[in-house]
Design an enzyme around this catalytic site. Structure first.
Site, mmCIF file in Angstrom:
data_model
loop_
_atom_site.group_PDB
_atom_site.id
_atom_site.type_symbol
_atom_site.label_atom_id
_atom_site.label_comp_id
_atom_site.label_asym_id
_atom_site.label_seq_id
_atom_site.Cartn_x
_atom_site.Cartn_y
_atom_site.Cartn_z
ATOM 1 C CG ASN A 123 31.112 45.461 50.710
ATOM 2 O OD1 ASN A 123 31.856 46.220 51.038
ATOM 3 N ND2 ASN A 123 31.085 44.277 51.001
ATOM 4 C CG LEU A 158 26.398 38.965 53.891
ATOM 5 C CD1 LEU A 158 26.559 37.644 54.826
ATOM 6 C CD2 LEU A 158 26.417 40.334 54.539
ATOM 7 C CB THR A 213 38.447 47.534 47.402
ATOM 8 O OG1 THR A 213 37.663 47.519 48.661
ATOM 9 C CG2 THR A 213 39.947 47.063 47.677
ATOM 10 C CG ASP A 214 34.990 50.583 50.667
ATOM 11 O OD1 ASP A 214 35.326 49.360 50.555
ATOM 12 O OD2 ASP A 214 33.963 50.886 51.045
ATOM 13 C CD GLU A 215 37.059 45.098 51.736
ATOM 14 O OE1 GLU A 215 37.739 44.352 52.251
ATOM 15 O OE2 GLU A 215 36.099 44.714 51.275
ATOM 16 C CB ALA A 257 47.642 44.155 52.583
ATOM 17 C CE LYS A 299 41.787 45.805 44.088
ATOM 18 N NZ LYS A 299 41.797 45.173 42.665
ATOM 19 C CE1 TYR A 311 40.363 42.225 47.120
ATOM 20 C CE2 TYR A 311 39.358 43.408 48.865
ATOM 21 C CZ TYR A 311 39.357 43.173 47.512
ATOM 22 O OH TYR A 311 38.826 43.930 46.632
ATOM 23 N N PRO A 349 38.959 36.898 61.663
ATOM 24 C CG PRO A 349 40.663 35.303 61.475
ATOM 25 C CD PRO A 349 39.178 35.664 60.701
HETATM 26 P P1 NAD Z 1 35.573 38.433 41.079
HETATM 27 O O1 NAD Z 1 36.384 37.435 42.097
HETATM 28 O O2 NAD Z 1 34.245 38.052 40.902
HETATM 29 O O3 NAD Z 1 36.311 38.256 39.763
HETATM 30 C C1 NAD Z 1 37.952 38.233 39.679
HETATM 31 C C2 NAD Z 1 37.981 37.863 38.057
HETATM 32 O O4 NAD Z 1 39.508 37.884 37.830
HETATM 33 C C3 NAD Z 1 37.611 36.419 37.761
HETATM 34 O O5 NAD Z 1 36.991 36.426 36.456
HETATM 35 C C4 NAD Z 1 38.777 35.647 37.850
HETATM 36 O O6 NAD Z 1 38.960 34.590 36.911
HETATM 37 C C5 NAD Z 1 39.872 36.815 37.289
HETATM 38 N N1 NAD Z 1 41.249 36.368 37.606
HETATM 39 C C6 NAD Z 1 41.565 36.041 39.083
HETATM 40 N N2 NAD Z 1 42.905 36.110 38.984
HETATM 41 C C7 NAD Z 1 43.285 36.064 37.875
HETATM 42 C C8 NAD Z 1 44.729 35.946 37.296
HETATM 43 N N3 NAD Z 1 45.850 35.742 37.936
HETATM 44 N N4 NAD Z 1 45.001 36.363 35.930
HETATM 45 C C9 NAD Z 1 43.688 36.874 35.202
HETATM 46 N N5 NAD Z 1 42.328 36.876 35.671
HETATM 47 C C10 NAD Z 1 42.323 36.495 37.126
HETATM 48 O O7 NAD Z 1 35.963 39.611 41.640
HETATM 49 P P2 NAD Z 1 34.969 41.025 41.607
HETATM 50 O O8 NAD Z 1 34.096 41.021 42.708
HETATM 51 O O9 NAD Z 1 34.305 41.087 40.188
HETATM 52 O O10 NAD Z 1 35.941 42.328 41.577
HETATM 53 C C11 NAD Z 1 36.482 42.879 40.644
HETATM 54 C C12 NAD Z 1 37.434 44.152 40.810
HETATM 55 O O11 NAD Z 1 36.710 44.974 41.649
HETATM 56 C C13 NAD Z 1 38.561 43.435 42.004
HETATM 57 O O12 NAD Z 1 39.897 44.099 41.453
HETATM 58 C C14 NAD Z 1 38.150 43.869 43.077
HETATM 59 O O13 NAD Z 1 39.319 44.224 44.067
HETATM 60 C C15 NAD Z 1 37.403 45.207 42.941
HETATM 61 N N6 NAD Z 1 36.190 45.453 43.722
HETATM 62 C C16 NAD Z 1 35.359 44.736 44.158
HETATM 63 C C17 NAD Z 1 34.234 44.934 44.779
HETATM 64 C C18 NAD Z 1 33.299 44.112 45.054
HETATM 65 O O14 NAD Z 1 32.228 44.246 46.008
HETATM 66 N N7 NAD Z 1 32.936 42.963 44.541
HETATM 67 C C19 NAD Z 1 34.061 46.198 45.327
HETATM 68 C C20 NAD Z 1 35.116 47.057 45.066
HETATM 69 C C21 NAD Z 1 36.089 46.802 44.079
HETATM 70 P P1 TYD Z 2 31.700 40.051 52.238
HETATM 71 O O1 TYD Z 2 30.819 39.753 51.021
HETATM 72 O O2 TYD Z 2 32.827 38.950 52.240
HETATM 73 O O3 TYD Z 2 32.583 41.284 51.676
HETATM 74 P P2 TYD Z 2 33.765 42.113 52.386
HETATM 75 O O4 TYD Z 2 34.450 41.179 53.549
HETATM 76 O O5 TYD Z 2 34.706 42.595 51.376
HETATM 77 O O6 TYD Z 2 32.900 43.466 52.976
HETATM 78 O O7 TYD Z 2 31.392 40.434 53.299
HETATM 79 C C1 TYD Z 2 30.533 41.424 53.799
HETATM 80 C C2 TYD Z 2 30.331 41.559 55.398
HETATM 81 O O8 TYD Z 2 29.518 40.280 55.700
HETATM 82 C C3 TYD Z 2 31.590 41.357 56.296
HETATM 83 O O9 TYD Z 2 31.158 42.196 57.280
HETATM 84 C C4 TYD Z 2 31.587 39.832 56.459
HETATM 85 C C5 TYD Z 2 30.218 39.461 56.617
HETATM 86 N N1 TYD Z 2 30.070 38.011 56.468
HETATM 87 C C6 TYD Z 2 29.361 37.148 57.157
HETATM 88 O O10 TYD Z 2 28.715 37.850 58.454
HETATM 89 N N2 TYD Z 2 29.103 36.005 57.059
HETATM 90 C C7 TYD Z 2 29.710 35.532 56.000
HETATM 91 O O11 TYD Z 2 29.385 34.253 55.691
HETATM 92 C C8 TYD Z 2 30.238 36.013 55.123
HETATM 93 C C9 TYD Z 2 30.809 35.624 53.731
HETATM 94 C C10 TYD Z 2 30.749 37.472 55.331
#
Ligand code: NAD
Ligand code: TYD
Length: 351
Positions: free
Chosen positions: A186, A197, A132-134, A159, A161, A157, A289
């Site tokens: 995101n 969100l 992630t970019d975070e 930290a 990653k 989270y 926070p």
């Molecule tokens: P998600 O939470 O939707 O899915 C995570 C999956 O991992 C689930 O299917 C869960 O069952 C599985 N999982 C969790 N713990 C596990 C474990 N201990 N053993 C095996 N499987 C396990 O997540 P996502 O949004 O699809 O993100 C996928 C990846 O991409 C993550 O590594 C995340 O850090 C990264 N990522 C996500 C975003 C985003 O916007 N969603 C952006 C950048 C990077």
């Molecule tokens: P989120 O989808 O949790 O992704 P990330 O925190 O990984 O960027 O949140 C996106 C943005 O929206 C983030 O700035 C937090 C904000 N947010 C709200 O304002 N209300 C909410 O209920 C949620 C879940 C997120």
């Protein structure tokens, strides 16, 4: 000989799109989807490929190192695309240890198993860490994250990653493991769990529930259509330079409040509700926070080296996302029962 890829987290949001893409586009590959099926993992997401001859599901928890090693010894995978993670910042604030166990230890278990089986013969192998970019921390009003930006994670989270990414890089430098990392902004689109969100807002509008916006809504995120991310993952897996990092972004920065207002307007149009009705559900609630102010990505490296750029404009992507959630009301209903309800009440009760 067939090329065997282990995709972890394939039952989650991004993972199911990655699995579907690889299963369909590369029938000559054997695709193994490892997932623990936590609250975020749902095999229903993959119903359309579950019978494909090159698809295999493995129900396994990455925290169980002995089983992960045994799995690698049995299948001797050629590649790993590692997505499994605990992925929600708010949950990481509530329970940081779960993030250490899955995101840090889970990744190290995979690296350990891969090295044990691959030995020093890395010919044709690759370990791709989806991150992630975070990990780069938070930006002010200007500037972009590049691949050279130092890691400065600020939530449990990010930290966790960042720590996992460091281990992946350490395996490259110490043992020569052929690794690649990408750091993406995101994502949004179908099958995203409604704690995040965009699907949370869609679901709340649908049920005329209040829409919680943290703080004053001025935090900025960069949004990427999930299938554009999948396209980037495919290119990086096949053509990325080993040992390198690629940043992936949508060139679509928005303040949270602006994004929420846009979703309200699109939903009112789509549902035939009077203009402004959904905006009246917006509530500014207690801030998260340590809430990171802004993320933004410089995508010039992946554009230059791999010819990738985001293709889907945000308004088009949001329309498609809304259509998907409305067309899949039963999916939404099922994933928002049980654990989700308890989480929602616990998390939003005192905001
Ligand atoms: P998600 O939470 O939707 O899915 C995570 C999956 O991992 C689930 O299917 C869960 O069952 C599985 N999982 C969790 N713990 C596990 C474990 N201990 N053993 C095996 N499987 C396990 O997540 P996502 O949004 O699809 O993100 C996928 C990846 O991409 C993550 O590594 C995340 O850090 C990264 N990522 C996500 C975003 C985003 O916007 N969603 C952006 C950048 C990077
Ligand atoms: P989120 O989808 O949790 O992704 P990330 O925190 O990984 O960027 O949140 C996106 C943005 O929206 C983030 O700035 C937090 C904000 N947010 C709200 O304002 N209300 C909410 O209920 C949620 C879940 C997120």
């Amino acid at each position: 000989m067939s090329h065997k890829i282990l995709i972890t987290g394939g039952a989650g949001f991004i993972g199911n799109h990655v699995v579907r893409h690889f299963v369909r586009r590369y029938p000559q590959y054997e695709i193994y989807n490892l997932d623990a099926l936590t609250y975020a993992g749902n095999l229903e997401n993959l119903a359309d490929v579950e019978n494909a001859p090159n698809y295999h599901f493995i129900h396994m928890d990455l925290r169980d190192m002995a089983r992960v090693v045994e799995l690698f010894e049995t299948h001797r995978f050629d590649g790993v695309i590692h997505l499994a993670a605990e992925s929600h910042v708010d949950r990481s604030i509530e329970d940081p240890l779960a993030f250490v166990h899955t995101n840090v230890l889970g990744t190290v278990h995979l690296l350990y198993a891969a090295r044990k089986v691959w030995g020093d013969d890395y010919e044709g192998k690759r370990f791709y860490q989806v991150s992630t970019d975070e990990v780069y921390g938070s930006l002010g009003e200007t500037g972009y994250f590049t691949e050279e930006t130092p890691y400065a994670p600020r939530s449990p989270y990010s930290a966790s990653k960042a720590s996992a990414d460091h281990f992946v890089r350490a395996y490259h430098h110490t043992y020569g493991m052929p690794v690649i990392i990408s750091n993406c902004s995101n994502n949004y689109g179908p099958y995203q769990f409604p704690e995040k969100l965009i699907p949370l807002v869609i679901n709340n509008i649908l049920h005329r529930r209040e829409i919680p916006v943290y703080g004053d809504g001025s935090n900025v995120r960069d949004w990427l259509w999930v299938l554009d991310h999948v396209d980037a993952i495919d290119r990086i897996y096949h053509h990325g330079v080993l040992g390198e990092t690629y940043n992936i972004g949508g060139n679509a920065e928005m303040k949270n409040v602006e994004l929420v207002q846009l979703l309200c307007d699109l939903m009112d149009q789509r549902l035939g509700r009077p203009a402004g009705e959904s905006r009246s559900l917006i509530r500014f609630v207690k801030d998260r926070p340590g809430h990171d102010k802004r993320y933004a990505i410089d995508i010039s490296k992946i554009k230059r080296e791999l010819g990738w750029q985001p293709r889907t404009p945000i308004d088009e992507g949001l329309r498609r996302t809304i259509d998907w959630y409305l067309d899949n009301a039963e999916w939404l209903q099922r994933v928002t029962s049980g654990e989700y309800r308890e989480y929602y009440e616990r998390h939003y009760a005192h905001r």
